[in-house]
Design a protein around this motif. Sequence first.
Motif, PDB file in Angstrom:
ATOM      1  N   PRO A   1      -4.037  -0.869   8.918  1.00  0.00           N
ATOM      2  CA  PRO A   1      -5.293  -0.110   8.959  1.00  0.00           C
ATOM      3  C   PRO A   1      -6.184  -0.451   7.769  1.00  0.00           C
ATOM      4  CG  PRO A   1      -3.580   1.261   8.046  1.00  0.00           C
ATOM      5  CD  PRO A   1      -2.929  -0.054   8.440  1.00  0.00           C
ATOM      6  N   GLU A   2      -7.414  -0.035   7.853  1.00  0.00           N
ATOM      7  CA  GLU A   2      -8.319  -0.093   6.713  1.00  0.00           C
ATOM      8  C   GLU A   2      -8.022   1.128   5.851  1.00  0.00           C
ATOM      9  OE1 GLU A   2     -12.304  -0.078   8.227  1.00  0.00           O
ATOM     10  OE2 GLU A   2     -11.938  -1.822   9.494  1.00  0.00           O
ATOM     11  N   PHE A   3      -7.901   0.937   4.553  1.00  0.00           N
ATOM     12  CA  PHE A   3      -7.609   2.057   3.660  1.00  0.00           C
ATOM     13  C   PHE A   3      -8.829   2.535   2.890  1.00  0.00           C
ATOM     14  CE2 PHE A   3      -3.304   0.796   4.542  1.00  0.00           C
ATOM     15  CZ  PHE A   3      -2.645   2.011   4.575  1.00  0.00           C
ATOM     16  N   GLY A   4      -9.996   1.920   3.148  1.00  0.00           N
ATOM     17  CA  GLY A   4     -11.212   2.290   2.434  1.00  0.00           C
ATOM     18  C   GLY A   4     -11.581   3.752   2.576  1.00  0.00           C
ATOM     19  N   GLY A   5     -11.322   4.359   3.690  1.00  0.00           N
ATOM     20  CA  GLY A   5     -11.640   5.771   3.876  1.00  0.00           C
ATOM     21  C   GLY A   5     -10.466   6.696   3.586  1.00  0.00           C
ATOM     22  N   VAL A   6      -9.347   6.107   3.164  1.00  0.00           N
ATOM     23  CA  VAL A   6      -8.128   6.879   2.950  1.00  0.00           C
ATOM     24  C   VAL A   6      -7.836   7.067   1.459  1.00  0.00           C
ATOM     25  CG1 VAL A   6      -5.639   6.952   3.407  1.00  0.00           C
ATOM     26  CG2 VAL A   6      -7.199   6.023   5.132  1.00  0.00           C
ATOM     27  N   ILE A   7      -7.955   5.996   0.702  1.00  0.00           N
ATOM     28  CA  ILE A   7      -7.740   6.051  -0.740  1.00  0.00           C
ATOM     29  C   ILE A   7      -8.941   5.421  -1.443  1.00  0.00           C
ATOM     30  CG2 ILE A   7      -5.221   6.111  -0.579  1.00  0.00           C
ATOM     31  CD1 ILE A   7      -5.111   3.153  -1.204  1.00  0.00           C
ATOM     32  N   THR A   8      -9.110   5.735  -2.723  1.00  0.00           N
ATOM     33  CA  THR A   8     -10.258   5.244  -3.485  1.00  0.00           C
ATOM     34  C   THR A   8     -10.063   3.782  -3.887  1.00  0.00           C
ATOM     35  OG1 THR A   8      -9.357   5.817  -5.648  1.00  0.00           O
ATOM     36  CG2 THR A   8     -10.584   7.568  -4.455  1.00  0.00           C
ATOM     37  N   ASP A   9     -11.138   3.165  -4.350  1.00  0.00           N
ATOM     38  CA  ASP A   9     -11.051   1.796  -4.856  1.00  0.00           C
ATOM     39  C   ASP A   9     -10.060   1.704  -6.010  1.00  0.00           C
ATOM     40  OD1 ASP A   9     -12.974   1.146  -2.994  1.00  0.00           O
ATOM     41  OD2 ASP A   9     -14.565   0.742  -4.453  1.00  0.00           O
ATOM     42  N   GLY A  10     -10.105   2.666  -6.910  1.00  0.00           N
ATOM     43  CA  GLY A  10      -9.171   2.682  -8.031  1.00  0.00           C
ATOM     44  C   GLY A  10      -7.728   2.800  -7.579  1.00  0.00           C
ATOM     45  N   GLU A  11      -7.492   3.573  -6.536  1.00  0.00           N
ATOM     46  CA  GLU A  11      -6.133   3.711  -6.004  1.00  0.00           C
ATOM     47  C   GLU A  11      -5.675   2.420  -5.326  1.00  0.00           C
ATOM     48  OE1 GLU A  11      -5.865   8.505  -5.202  1.00  0.00           O
ATOM     49  OE2 GLU A  11      -6.968   7.267  -3.753  1.00  0.00           O
ATOM     50  N   ILE A  12      -6.596   1.712  -4.685  1.00  0.00           N
ATOM     51  CA  ILE A  12      -6.254   0.407  -4.100  1.00  0.00           C
ATOM     52  C   ILE A  12      -5.832  -0.543  -5.209  1.00  0.00           C
ATOM     53  CG2 ILE A  12      -7.163  -1.630  -2.902  1.00  0.00           C
ATOM     54  CD1 ILE A  12      -8.902   0.347  -1.237  1.00  0.00           C
ATOM     55  N   VAL A  13      -6.600  -0.579  -6.296  1.00  0.00           N
ATOM     56  CA  VAL A  13      -6.246  -1.415  -7.443  1.00  0.00           C
ATOM     57  C   VAL A  13      -4.874  -1.010  -7.977  1.00  0.00           C
ATOM     58  CG1 VAL A  13      -6.848  -1.987  -9.836  1.00  0.00           C
ATOM     59  CG2 VAL A  13      -8.611  -1.993  -8.059  1.00  0.00           C
ATOM     60  N   ALA A  14      -4.602   0.278  -8.040  1.00  0.00           N
ATOM     61  CA  ALA A  14      -3.306   0.760  -8.542  1.00  0.00           C
ATOM     62  C   ALA A  14      -2.165   0.289  -7.649  1.00  0.00           C
ATOM     63  CB  ALA A  14      -3.314   2.284  -8.660  1.00  0.00           C
ATOM     64  N   VAL A  15      -2.316   0.402  -6.335  1.00  0.00           N
ATOM     65  CA  VAL A  15      -1.267  -0.046  -5.407  1.00  0.00           C
ATOM     66  C   VAL A  15      -1.020  -1.537  -5.568  1.00  0.00           C
ATOM     67  CG1 VAL A  15      -0.698  -0.409  -2.975  1.00  0.00           C
ATOM     68  CG2 VAL A  15      -1.639   1.776  -3.708  1.00  0.00           C
ATOM     69  N   LEU A  16      -2.087  -2.315  -5.590  1.00  0.00           N
ATOM     70  CA  LEU A  16      -1.932  -3.760  -5.732  1.00  0.00           C
ATOM     71  C   LEU A  16      -1.346  -4.123  -7.098  1.00  0.00           C
ATOM     72  CD1 LEU A  16      -5.249  -4.850  -3.990  1.00  0.00           C
ATOM     73  CD2 LEU A  16      -2.919  -5.018  -3.058  1.00  0.00           C
ATOM     74  N   SER A  17      -1.695  -3.355  -8.123  1.00  0.00           N
ATOM     75  CA  SER A  17      -1.121  -3.577  -9.453  1.00  0.00           C
ATOM     76  C   SER A  17       0.377  -3.306  -9.440  1.00  0.00           C
ATOM     77  CB  SER A  17      -1.815  -2.679 -10.481  1.00  0.00           C
ATOM     78  OG  SER A  17      -3.177  -3.027 -10.614  1.00  0.00           O
ATOM     79  N   TYR A  18       0.785  -2.238  -8.748  1.00  0.00           N
ATOM     80  CA  TYR A  18       2.210  -1.949  -8.612  1.00  0.00           C
ATOM     81  C   TYR A  18       2.922  -3.112  -7.914  1.00  0.00           C
ATOM     82  CZ  TYR A  18       6.423  -0.485  -6.251  1.00  0.00           C
ATOM     83  OH  TYR A  18       7.700  -0.455  -5.751  1.00  0.00           O
ATOM     84  N   ILE A  19       2.357  -3.575  -6.812  1.00  0.00           N
ATOM     85  CA  ILE A  19       2.976  -4.683  -6.075  1.00  0.00           C
ATOM     86  C   ILE A  19       3.141  -5.897  -6.993  1.00  0.00           C
ATOM     87  CG2 ILE A  19       2.579  -6.374  -4.231  1.00  0.00           C
ATOM     88  CD1 ILE A  19       1.283  -4.009  -2.630  1.00  0.00           C
TER      89      ILE A  19
END
Length: 160
Positions: free
Chosen positions: A120-138
Motif C-alpha cells: 500500500p501507499e503509506f503517505g496517508g498512514v504515517i508521516t514523512d518523518g515516520e517513513i524516514v524512521a522506518v527506513l532508517s531502522y531497516i
Amino acid sequence: MRADPVRTATLLALVGTLAVGAAFLVTEWYPSSKQTLLKPDHPEVVAVGERIYESHCASCHGEDLQGEPDWQSPDEDGYLPAPPHDETGHTWHHADEVLFDVTKNGPDAYAGPNYRTRMPEFGGVITDGEIVAVLSYIKSEWPREVRERHDALNAATENR
C-alpha cells in the motif's frame, strides 16, 4: 477517591510536552529538501522506526526483515510476495529517495503498471518523518558492507 488536581495537571502538562517534543523530533528527521537522508546511526530514530515497522510492515516483510517465501515469483493471483528488507533482498539497491517515494506513494511510479503487489501507499498512514524512521531502522539492520554499498549508491545518485 478523588484525583489530586495538581497531580493531574502536572501529568497532563508532562504528556503534552512529551507529545510536542516527539512531534518535533519526527519532523526534524525528514529534511526539507527533496533528498531523503536516512538516519541508521541515530538511536532514537531507529527505535521509533522499529516500532512503526513492527506495527505496519512486519506482517508482510517479516519480523526479521526476511520477507515472504519465494518473493520473486508471483503468487496464485499474480501478485509478487513482499520482498525481504535484509541484505538478501533488493531494498539496499535503491537510493534513499527511491525508498522513501516507494514507501510513501507505492511502487507504481518505479516498477510500472504491470508490477502487481499488495504494497500500500503509506503517505496517508504515517508521516514523512515516520517513513524516514522506518527506513532508517531497516538500514540499521544491514551488515556494515551492505550499508557502505548503499551509502556509495546514495553518493552517486546525489552527483547526477
